[in-house]
Each structure stands twice: as structure tokens, then as C-alpha cells.
Scaffold this motif. Structure first.
Motif, short mmCIF file in Angstrom:
data_model
loop_
_atom_site.label_atom_id
_atom_site.label_comp_id
_atom_site.label_asym_id
_atom_site.label_seq_id
_atom_site.Cartn_x
_atom_site.Cartn_y
_atom_site.Cartn_z
N PHE A 87 0.85 -1.29 0.14
CA PHE A 87 -0.10 -0.06 0.24
C PHE A 87 0.58 1.22 0.09
CE2 PHE A 87 -3.21 -2.65 2.71
CZ PHE A 87 -3.62 -3.21 1.45
N THR A 88 2.02 1.40 0.89
CA THR A 88 2.90 2.37 0.81
C THR A 88 3.44 2.79 -0.44
OG1 THR A 88 3.56 1.88 3.04
CG2 THR A 88 5.20 3.32 1.91
N ASN A 91 0.74 4.16 -2.86
CA ASN A 91 0.40 5.59 -2.43
C ASN A 91 1.59 6.49 -3.17
OD1 ASN A 91 -1.88 5.37 -0.97
ND2 ASN A 91 -0.82 4.64 0.75
N LEU A 104 -3.43 2.82 -6.13
CA LEU A 104 -3.89 2.06 -4.85
C LEU A 104 -5.23 1.36 -5.14
CD1 LEU A 104 -3.62 1.04 -1.92
CD2 LEU A 104 -4.66 3.26 -1.05
N LYS A 105 -6.11 2.26 -5.82
CA LYS A 105 -7.38 1.46 -6.24
C LYS A 105 -7.16 0.49 -7.13
CE LYS A 105 -12.14 2.40 -6.37
NZ LYS A 105 -12.79 2.58 -5.28
N LEU A 108 -6.31 -2.47 -5.13
CA LEU A 108 -7.13 -3.10 -4.07
C LEU A 108 -8.23 -4.00 -4.86
CD1 LEU A 108 -7.41 -0.38 -1.72
CD2 LEU A 108 -6.46 -2.43 -1.34
N VAL A 133 -7.50 -3.95 7.20
CA VAL A 133 -6.55 -2.80 6.59
C VAL A 133 -7.02 -2.58 5.14
CG1 VAL A 133 -4.61 -4.45 5.73
CG2 VAL A 133 -4.27 -1.92 6.28
N LYS A 136 -10.53 -0.48 5.27
CA LYS A 136 -10.17 0.85 5.80
C LYS A 136 -9.37 1.39 4.75
CE LYS A 136 -10.44 0.61 10.98
NZ LYS A 136 -9.56 0.76 11.87
N ARG A 137 -8.71 0.98 3.65
CA ARG A 137 -8.27 1.70 2.44
C ARG A 137 -9.26 1.85 1.51
NH1 ARG A 137 -4.54 1.35 5.46
NH2 ARG A 137 -2.20 1.43 5.13
N ASP A 138 -10.26 1.11 1.26
CA ASP A 138 -11.33 1.52 0.36
C ASP A 138 -12.64 0.64 0.59
OD1 ASP A 138 -12.81 2.04 -1.81
OD2 ASP A 138 -11.43 1.34 -3.38
#
Length: 281
Positions: A87-88, A91, A104-105, A108, A133, A136-138
Motif C-alpha cells: 500500500f505504501t 501511495n 492504490l485503487k 485493491l 486494513v 479501511k483503505r477502500d
């Protein structure tokens, strides 16, 4: 894949990985796993993930023969810190390229050959920290349907992943609820006599009671078939007319027919107490 590179990734040997970094972009296993996949398969090592992505960030989206990204592998195997590192880097791509969160989208929402996202995999394998996690990201990934027409909520209930069910219902305002063969999450919850889940589902989707599957069965049909007394009571409390719904593609059976066939006297009593004339159907 070069044997020394494979062992380095398998053992999360950071120094050995650095010595082979020129091979990161070209070496694959027979299943077309990249070194990133191999790390995610065997070790929760964010340092190794960072080292590989520092050399070639595009490996974040490389897929194996099953269509799995390394995030799918990490979610399946509960490699939480590895997932966070991915994820980092996603981003970082968004910040550098100003993609508005698209990198990121993409990660995911990626669906493998079965149509599963990383969230489907995390739920199915009961990796709770990954479920948290990812959502919460999406939270919108809760609405993605796989090739079997299963939403994450349906998978969570069908696999009896209690934590995932409750977290989905708590975090997502209106999670998608469909499943295969026209079934819904309500049908699945009825099988397991999950009264509290039924209550929460109906608060979000009150019309679910009348949804029928491909055979014409409502959730009450399933409750009657599997002896779910508490759910039968809850469903009839929500809508007594359910007792009068006949399964058009299954010989016009009502829930009372199914309870009678299975010998579930308590469910017969519940139905007839609420709808004393439905025995005529």
C-alpha cells in the motif's frame, strides 16, 4: 527462477536479495510468480518487499498464472506487514504521478482468474488484520463480485467468518449482499441460524426478506429446511407474509412444506402460530 534468487526470497534474506536485484524483473517460477510473490508466499518481510519494488515498482501489478498479484498472495497467507508495504508503494506512485489514488485503487480492486479480490482472499482464509486494513483503505471493495457471483459479505457468511461479517456490516454503509444461484447473504445467514446477523442485515436491507433464489426460496425457506428456529422467528416477526411465498420453481413449496418434510416441529409451530391458515397451501 534462479535458485539462489528463489531461496533468498523464500527465506527473506535481504542481503542475498540485493545481490540478485538485476534478476528481479526477469525471473519467474513455473507458475509465473515473481520474487515479490515468493516473498508474500513465505515471509511477512516488508523490507524484502521494499527492496524488490525499489528496483522495479511495476512488479506490484504483475500477476501469476492464477491472475494473483502479490497482494492476493499476502492476503491469502496473512502477511499483514507485506500488505502494508505494498500500500505504501502504491501511495507513492499516486503521489509521484498525481494519479488521484488510482494506483492504490487498481491494486485493491484487481480480480484474479476466479474474480476474487485480495479482500475475498483475506475473508475466505480468516486473516482478520488484512480484512481490516483492506476495507479501511477502500470500503467500496466490499461491493465487488467474483466469478461465482459472491460478494465479500456473502463469502464471509457462507464461510462463517464471524469477525469479517461484523466488520463489513459495521464499516460499510450498504455492502453488496448477492451470492450464487440468486441467493443472498440473508439466505446464507438463515442456514446457520445467525439471528443477530439477520437482524443487522435487515436493518441495512429491509426488503431482503422477499428476495428469492433461482428456485424461488426465500430466507425463510432456508431457515425451515435447516432447522433454524431463531431465524424463523425473526423472519416471521419482520414479515409474516413470508410464510405464504411458494417456490415457483420447486413444486410451489412453502417454508411449512420444508419444515414438515424435515420433521422440524418447532419451526412448524412457529409458522402456524404466526400464520395459522398457511397449511392450506
Amino acid at each position: 527462477m534462479d535458485p539462489s534468487l528463489y531461496r533468498a526470497a523464500q527465506e527473506a534474506n535481504l542481503d542475498a536479495l540485493r545481490e540478485k536485484k538485476e534478476l528481479f524483473s526477469t525471473q519467474l517460477t513455473p507458475n509465473k510468480n515473481t520474487p515479490l510473490h515468493v516473498v508474500a508466499l513465505f515471509n511477512d518481510s516488508p523490507e524484502c518487499i521494499a527492496e524488490i519494488l525499489r528496483t522495479n515498482v511495476s512488479l506490484l501489478y504483475e500477476v501469476n498464472l492464477d491472475g494473483d498479484t502479490a497482494l492476493h498472495i499476502a492476503a491469502r497467507n496473512g502477511m499483514f506487514d507485506v500488505g502494508i508495504m505494498m500500500f505504501t508503494w502504491a501511495n507513492r506512485i499516486d503521489e509521484e504521478l498525481e494519479t488521484g489514488g488510482g494506483a492504490l485503487k487498481k491494486l485493491l480492486t484487481w480480480r484474479n482468474r476466479n474474480g476474487d479480490t485480495a479482500l475475498h482472499e483475506a475473508i475466505r482464509n480468516d486473516n482478520q488484520k488484512m480484512v481490516i486494513v483492506l476495507l479501511k483503505r477502500d470500503p467500496e471493495i466490499a461491493n465487488i463480485v467474483n466469478n461465482a457471483l459472491e460478494t465479500p459479505l456473502f463469502v464471509a457468511i457462507d464461510e462463517r467468518r464471524v469477525f469479517s461479517v461484523e466488520f463489513l456490516l459495521e464499516l460499510c454503509p450498504s455492502p453488496a449482499y448477492i451470492g450464487p444461484e440468486g441467493r443472498t447473504a440473508l439466505h446464507a445467514a438463515a442456514i446457520y441460524d445467525w439471528k443477530n446477523i439477520i437482524e443487522r442485515l435487515l436493518r441495512k436491507h429491509p426488503t431482503l426478506t422477499k428476495e428469492v433464489d433461482d428456485f424461488g426460496w426465500t430466507a425463510l425457506h432456508y431457515a425451515a429446511r435447516y432447522g433454524a428456529v431463531k431465524v424463523t422467528r425473526e423472519l416471521l416477526h419482520a414479515d409474516k407474509l413470508l410464510a405464504y411465498i411458494a417456490a415457483e420453481k420447486d413444486s410451489n413449496k412453502t417454508a411449512l412444506h420444508l419444515a414438515t418434510c424435515e420433521g422440524y416441529v418447532k419451526i412448524m409451530e412457529e409458522i402456524l402460530t404466526n400464520c395459522p391458515d398457511c397449511w392450506e397451501m
